[in-house]
Design an enzyme around this catalytic site. Sequence first.
Site, PDB file in Angstrom:
ATOM      1  N   CYS B  88      -8.803  47.281  -8.389  1.00  0.00           N
ATOM      2  CA  CYS B  88      -8.839  45.819  -8.385  1.00  0.00           C
ATOM      3  C   CYS B  88      -8.072  45.335  -9.615  1.00  0.00           C
ATOM      4  O   CYS B  88      -8.610  45.293 -10.712  1.00  0.00           O
ATOM      5  CB  CYS B  88     -10.281  45.331  -8.403  1.00  0.00           C
ATOM      6  SG  CYS B  88     -10.406  43.563  -8.241  1.00  0.00           S
ATOM      7  N   LEU B  89      -6.799  45.057  -9.423  1.00  0.00           N
ATOM      8  CA  LEU B  89      -5.942  44.665 -10.545  1.00  0.00           C
ATOM      9  C   LEU B  89      -5.015  43.561 -10.065  1.00  0.00           C
ATOM     10  O   LEU B  89      -4.304  43.729  -9.064  1.00  0.00           O
ATOM     11  CB  LEU B  89      -5.142  45.886 -11.037  1.00  0.00           C
ATOM     12  CG  LEU B  89      -4.179  45.674 -12.189  1.00  0.00           C
ATOM     13  CD1 LEU B  89      -4.904  45.195 -13.440  1.00  0.00           C
ATOM     14  CD2 LEU B  89      -3.413  46.954 -12.497  1.00  0.00           C
TER      15      LEU B  89
END
Lengths: 86, 183
Positions: B88-89
Amino acid sequence: MKVKIKRWHAVATWQWDVNDERCGICYTAFEACCPDCHIPGDDCPPVWGRCNHAFHMHCIMKWLNSQQNANKQTCPACRQKWEFRA
Amino acid sequence: MSTAARRRLMRDLKRLQSDPPQGVQGAPLDNNIMTWQAVIFGPDDTPWEGGTFKLLLEFTEDYPNKAPAVRFVTKMFHPNIYNDGQICLDILQNQWSPIYDVSAILTSIQSLLCDPNPASPANSEASRLYQDNRREYNRRVKEVVEQSWIADDDDDEDGDEEGEEEAGAEKEKGGAAGGGGQA
């Protein structure tokens, strides 16, 4: 003394007047063309945004067209809304 | 076949080799430039120190206008990494920009390791421990560091060898990952 020129052979070089040497999207030189073109020059020019960042015209168009949301049509370098510099 | 995406990936590879960033390595599979393997080394003086974390990057013909799909194949314990290795970036999702290259992606993920964002948790247990019990969090991180050595004992990530064998090993590991469940 009189010199008579019988023949001469001119050679010229050209380059785009861009600050960066390469397009930040395709990573090829502005003097070369974008990956979709074969011949460098007027058919594959750099274009500038109002933020003064430059990209190959074809590269920035592909990026803008890939963004469905108009709000996302930003400069890849500074994320400001992309508007072509007049 | 030479496409815009493939040419760009060749340039990414050249840049990664001529100007290698500290603590990350990456290379395409021998027979497919659209799929890359990468290793991120855990930064020194952090709980991640000594870890060798393997990733898989899958590019499409839309690259660099679309981000690659990136996931860890090594088991991770991190607030922003799902149990299946997905990350999750923001720059891999809505903050992607076509000026990024493989080198930029890997260094961004590397810095995410030590600088998690607990506000958008992908692993709620890791997120909770990171905020409430840093000691236990660090212990769990050191566990995955040690696991990263065991899981990698069948190959070393030194160069351009045996693309096929490694690809096979990746599949097995991908299938085995993801145990543990979230709280």
